[in-house]
Design an enzyme around this catalytic site. Structure first.
Site, PDB file in Angstrom:
ATOM      1  N   GLU A 105       0.841  -1.210   0.000  1.00 63.53           N
ATOM      2  CA  GLU A 105       0.000   0.000   0.000  1.00 63.53           C
ATOM      3  C   GLU A 105       0.871   1.253   0.000  1.00 63.53           C
ATOM      4  O   GLU A 105       0.537   2.250  -0.644  1.00 63.53           O
ATOM      5  CB  GLU A 105      -0.951  -0.027   1.197  1.00 63.53           C
ATOM      6  CG  GLU A 105      -2.064  -1.078   1.031  1.00 63.53           C
ATOM      7  CD  GLU A 105      -2.985  -1.177   2.228  1.00 63.53           C
ATOM      8  OE1 GLU A 105      -4.195  -0.968   2.060  1.00 63.53           O
ATOM      9  OE2 GLU A 105      -2.489  -1.470   3.335  1.00 63.53           O
ATOM     10  N   GLU A 125      -3.801  -9.543   3.963  1.00 66.42           N
ATOM     11  CA  GLU A 125      -4.606  -9.253   5.150  1.00 66.42           C
ATOM     12  C   GLU A 125      -5.752 -10.233   5.361  1.00 66.42           C
ATOM     13  O   GLU A 125      -6.156 -10.500   6.505  1.00 66.42           O
ATOM     14  CB  GLU A 125      -5.159  -7.822   5.067  1.00 66.42           C
ATOM     15  CG  GLU A 125      -4.135  -6.722   5.284  1.00 66.42           C
ATOM     16  CD  GLU A 125      -3.411  -6.316   4.016  1.00 66.42           C
ATOM     17  OE1 GLU A 125      -2.695  -5.302   4.030  1.00 66.42           O
ATOM     18  OE2 GLU A 125      -3.543  -7.030   2.986  1.00 66.42           O
TER      19      GLU A 125
END
Length: 697
Positions: A105, A125
């Site tokens: 990210e 995640e």
């Protein structure tokens, strides 16, 4: 300036360097340091572009696990990523090692990305019951489109640098190992060519092209099969879909809402527990970290059947030579043919090359003579569950093997000390219980006898890691941890059928809980004869093992999937269980013989009797020190028996249900049903009385 993030200009490039060993995780100091370094770079008039690079073996590999479960300190990652993306100077991320989770990210918040050929990227995640919470679900689709984003985010799988380039996630891939030099060269090219700041949030071509395509409904339908029962994969789809339905800012808000829903899900707690437990299980209480390990450079395996062949593959896969022994040439040839077929199938799927098939087969040397074990470092016996046979084998190994060789049994239930008694070196004897299929299943239940040496314990745990297994060290008793609990569940499941439930009702309760298959379908997979032989051995040993309709199946040759008939029927080439009226009739006849009047049994009773008997047995295992910690029991069950990881393992699940509730129910069953299996474990009673959990031990 933060010690873990530094700023330094090299020529016209301002270099922001993260140095936070071991994996440059995004802890508070790193996040704060990134903002401070960015500000310095923005204020540096001589810097025409900025480069984000990391020291050590990897780019930013994700969140700092040391902060898990603690309140987030500002700045949060979303604001750090946004600050980088908003820079008016081009920022280039140079990726080596892995850019995972928040690390990817961060890279997506930069304006360009260059990666070494060896690098990998991913958003894992979902494996913790979460979704990317710093813009991953909104930025990745703008680069890679819906399909790639959905695949990556809902699976948590990594992509190679070449795949990331093909999918548009990175802008260039370079050879070599000097990531800083590669990053500086790319940054200088950006400056020389006058490339503009390119913010991912502003890229809308792929979003516009796939709006209204119907891919999201199709994807959810597919997840109903492969992610059935899971919460976060579906929230991941919702978040990615928001990138195609909402403006970027609103999509970020939607991502945050969905992220918080995942945070509050019990599944997230279970998956996080499983994540930490897997890392903790290798640290064996009472076994010092500096305990020496013995060299294991050559392995001997006895038995070329399904289990022995699978074990051999584990070692060949990591380059360790194997000598595979059988008593007859025909059995040896058959075992080698199956190993080759397994490798060829893997090659056809593109997971290994044909050259690797030949390399691995060459590492497995067949033999019919124990004399070929004279110089091996580790021997693993993988024959059927018969104490007499195993003791005879270990007596032979004692005579043949060199001093210091580790002698291991793959027994799933038998007494390691009794096996060791057939040798003059009980300190070298240990259990290494692999799970079928051994070349696939991740668990290795290492069983220490009363005289097993510490360096042998340390060695088998190191071997587990080397062959890419999750090793758990347990004590010696009938069935150890996993099978001891499983046999209690199996006995209770059988009793429930005796009393009036159907096998498919029992199995459905377990699969509804999240198991990939129920008790009886699992028996068919393992082979009805396996349990039958174990019961027969126990009967020979004088134990009172009651008659079972499962014995009748074995005696009729209904051995499960391998004979296409067991508790269920199986069509040729299919593993799908089909209800067989003949088994219903066999069960009805058994009830009649035993004078049992069948009754209606609720799903709740099935759940409580199958699961709570396991929890009670698990508590006894902890009392006796067979397992050192509740997390050891959890990992055995997650990786060996398909316990749903999102429920955290049986002991964690028990804490979620409530130890007091389970104790009260166990006590009630003891009063109404009787039997030692329902006598409440002292530990269960104590925890219930003190209002504590298994996790508090």
């Amino acid at each position: 300036m933060s010690e873990v993030v530094t700023y330094q200009r090299e020529g016209a490039v301002g270099v922001i360097t993260v140095n936070y060993p071991p994996v440059n995780a995004l802890g508070h100091a790193v996040r704060s340091g990134l903002l401070a370094a960015l500000e310095q770079g923005q204020q540096d008039a001589e810097a025409k572009a900025l480069l984000l690079v990391c020291e050590g073996r990897t780019f930013i590999a994700g969140a700092d696990i040391r902060e898990f479960g603690k309140p987030m300190q500002e700045p949060g990652l979303p604001s750090v990523v946004e600050a980088f993306e908003s820079s008016d100077k081009p920022i280039i991320a140079a990726i080596h090692g892995t850019a995972l989770g928040g690390g990817l990210e961060m890279a997506l918040g930069c304006h360009y990305r260059v990666a070494l050929e060896s690098a990998r990227v991913g958003l894992p995640e979902v494996k913790l019951g979460l979704l990317p919470g710093a813009g991953g679900t909104q930025r990745l689709p703008r680069l890679a489109g819906a399909q790639v984003s959905l695949d990556m985010i809902t699976s948590g799988n990594f992509a190679s640098a070449a795949e990331a380039l093909q999918d548009g996630i990175v802008d260039a891939v370079e050879s070599g190992d000097d990531v800083k030099a590669v990053g500086l060269a790319f940054a200088q090219k950006v400056i020389d060519e006058g490339k503009p700041v390119r913010r991912v949030r502003d890229l809308n071509d792929k979003v516009e092209a796939e709006k209204g395509s119907g891919i999201f409904d199709q994807y959810r339908a597919g997840l109903q099969k492969k992610a059935c029962g899971l919460f976060s994969p579906f929230k991941c789809v919702d978040a990615v879909e928001a990138a195609f339905q909402l403006p970027f800012t609103d999509g970020m808000k939607r991502e945050r809402e969905l992220f918080m829903e995942c945070m509050e899900s019990p599944q997230r707690a279970g998956l996080v527990h499983a994540f930490f437990a897997e890392r903790e299980v290798s640290k064996v209480p009472g076994l010092p970290k500096d305990t020496p390990v013995r060299d294991v450079n050559t392995v001997g395996i006895i038995g070329a059947g399904t289990m022995g062949g699978g074990i051999a593959m584990n070692f060949a896969n990591v380059g360790i030579p194997v000598r595979l022994l059988e008593v007859k040439q025909e059995a040896l040839d058959k075992g080698l043919a199956i190993i080759r077929r397994n490798y060829e199938n893997t090659a056809r799927k593109g997971r290994i090359t044909q050259a690797q098939v030949e390399e691995r087969m060459a590492l497995i040397q067949p033999t019919l003579s124990y004399d070929d074990f004279a110089d091996v470092d580790l021997v693993i016996e993988a024959v059927f569950e018969n104490m007499g046979v195993k003791k005879e084998i270990f007596g032979t190994l004692d005579k043949v093997c060199k001093p210091g060789a580790i002698l291991a049994s793959n027994t799933s239930t038998l007494d390691i000390d009794e096996i060791a008694s057939a040798t003059s070196r009980p300190q070298d004897v240990v259990g290494m219980h692999f799970f079928s299929p051994a070349n696939v299943m991740k668990l290795l239940e290492n069983v220490c006898g009363s005289q097993t040496a510490d360096d042998v314990k340390a060695t088998v745990m190191a071997v587990a890691k080397r062959i890419k297994k999750v090793g758990v060290l347990v004590g010696n008793c009938y069935g150890f941890v996993g099978n001891r609990m499983l046999h209690q569940r199996g006995a209770e499941a059988t009793k429930l059928v005796n009393e009036g439930a159907s096998p498919q009702q029992v199995d459905k309760v377990l699969t509804d809980l999240g198991f990939p298959m129920g008790q009886f379908a699992m028996s068919d997979l393992a082979g009805i004869d396996v349990g039958y032989r174990i019961r027969e051995e126990r009967r020979k040993a004088g134990e009172d093992v009651p008659a079972s309709w499962m014995d009748k199946l074995a005696e009729e040759g209904r051995l499960g999937q391998k004979t296409q008939a067991g508790v269920y029927l199986y069509e040729e080439g299919s593993r799908k269980p089909v209800v067989d009226p003949k088994v219903d009739a066999l069960i009805a006849e058994f009830r009649k013989e035993q004078g049992i009047e069948p009754r209606e049994i609720s799903d709740q009773e099935i759940l409580e009797r199958c699961m709570y008997v396991m929890i009670n047995e698990g508590a006894k295992i902890l009392e006796e020190g067979i397992a050192a910690r509740a997390l050891d029991v959890d990992i055995v069950w997650i990786y060996g028996y398909g316990f749903p990881a999102y429920r955290g393992g049986p002991m964690f699940w028990a804490d979620q249900v409530g130890v007091k509730e389970i104790y009260d129910t166990v006590k009630r069953f003891h009063d109404t049903l009787g039997g030692d299996q329902w006598k409440p474990a002292a530990l269960l009673e104590r925890l219930a009385g003190e209002g504590k959990t298994f996790g508090s031990l």
